[in-house]
Design a protein around this motif. Structure first.
Motif, PDB file in Angstrom:
ATOM      1  N   ILE A  14       0.707  -1.204  -0.003  1.00  0.00           N
ATOM      2  CA  ILE A  14       0.128   0.078  -0.062  1.00  0.00           C
ATOM      3  C   ILE A  14       0.767   1.275   0.064  1.00  0.00           C
ATOM      4  O   ILE A  14       1.807   1.274   0.704  1.00  0.00           O
ATOM      5  CB  ILE A  14      -0.835   0.086   1.275  1.00  0.00           C
ATOM      6  CG1 ILE A  14      -1.858  -1.054   1.306  1.00  0.00           C
ATOM      7  CG2 ILE A  14      -1.732   1.256   1.016  1.00  0.00           C
ATOM      8  CD1 ILE A  14      -2.636  -1.168   2.550  1.00  0.00           C
ATOM      9  N   GLY A  20      -4.926  -5.052   2.592  1.00  0.00           N
ATOM     10  CA  GLY A  20      -3.240  -4.700   2.974  1.00  0.00           C
ATOM     11  C   GLY A  20      -2.938  -4.111   4.235  1.00  0.00           C
ATOM     12  O   GLY A  20      -2.056  -4.031   4.521  1.00  0.00           O
ATOM     13  N   PHE A  49      -0.544   0.047   8.431  1.00  0.00           N
ATOM     14  CA  PHE A  49      -0.133  -0.766   7.065  1.00  0.00           C
ATOM     15  C   PHE A  49       1.276  -0.627   7.186  1.00  0.00           C
ATOM     16  O   PHE A  49       1.820   0.306   7.683  1.00  0.00           O
ATOM     17  CB  PHE A  49      -0.872  -0.600   5.726  1.00  0.00           C
ATOM     18  CG  PHE A  49      -0.668   0.827   5.248  1.00  0.00           C
ATOM     19  CD1 PHE A  49       0.126   1.172   4.367  1.00  0.00           C
ATOM     20  CD2 PHE A  49      -1.560   1.835   5.882  1.00  0.00           C
ATOM     21  CE1 PHE A  49       0.298   2.277   3.610  1.00  0.00           C
ATOM     22  CE2 PHE A  49      -1.345   3.118   5.267  1.00  0.00           C
ATOM     23  CZ  PHE A  49      -0.325   3.396   4.313  1.00  0.00           C
TER      24      PHE A  49
END
Length: 149
Positions: free
Chosen positions: A2, A111, A143
């Motif tokens: 990401i 993600g 993330f």
């Protein structure tokens, strides 16, 4: 991997669920709306902040991989009407929050390390003459960002 959080899927998740909202938009639609034309109850998903940690690799010539915390807000436009008779106020806020917050606490952004986490809630406007008020709930997504050279 990401690079950025796209708030579109978060907006779609809220819009696809029966939360009682008549409109679910983004920062773009909120920014284009006139204050006196906001419908109730409605929600707008807006990006707020991003904080990134250091590269987890020691070699600066290699890939960059870092933990990132992204915060977004769900701005709720609701009606809060006090009755002249002295009865308690009728507020849509509690019901809408009871629908949206558990939904987002179950939502796992693709993600992300985990589900969205509530961070805080706050009143962002006074109650106008038509009984509308604006409340913002802030959520966090964590993330790892990886950028290969």
């Amino acid at each position: 991997m990401i690079i950025d959080i796209d708030i579109g899927p978060i907006r779609e998740e809220i819009a696809a669920t029966d939360t009682g909202l008549v409109e679910v938009g983004t920062a773009k639609t909120l920014g284009a709306a006139r204050a006196d034309a906001l419908t109730t109850p409605s929600a707008f998903v807006i990006p707020l902040a991003e904080n990134a940690g250091p590269n987890i690799y020691q070699n600066s010539a290699g890939p960059l991989e870092q933990p990132v915390t992204f915060q977004f807000g769900v701005v709720l436009v609701v009606r809060d009407v006090a009755y002249r008779s002295g009865d308690p106020a009728l507020s849509e806020l509690s019901g809408i929050r009871r629908a949206v917050m558990p939904l987002l606490c179950r939502y796992h952004y693709p993600g992300a390390k985990d589900v969205c986490t509530p961070v805080r809630g706050a009143l962002v406007s006074n109650i106008d003459r038509d009984g509308r008020m604006i409340w913002q709930d802030t959520y966090r997504i964590e993330f790892f960002r990886r950028i290969d050279p």
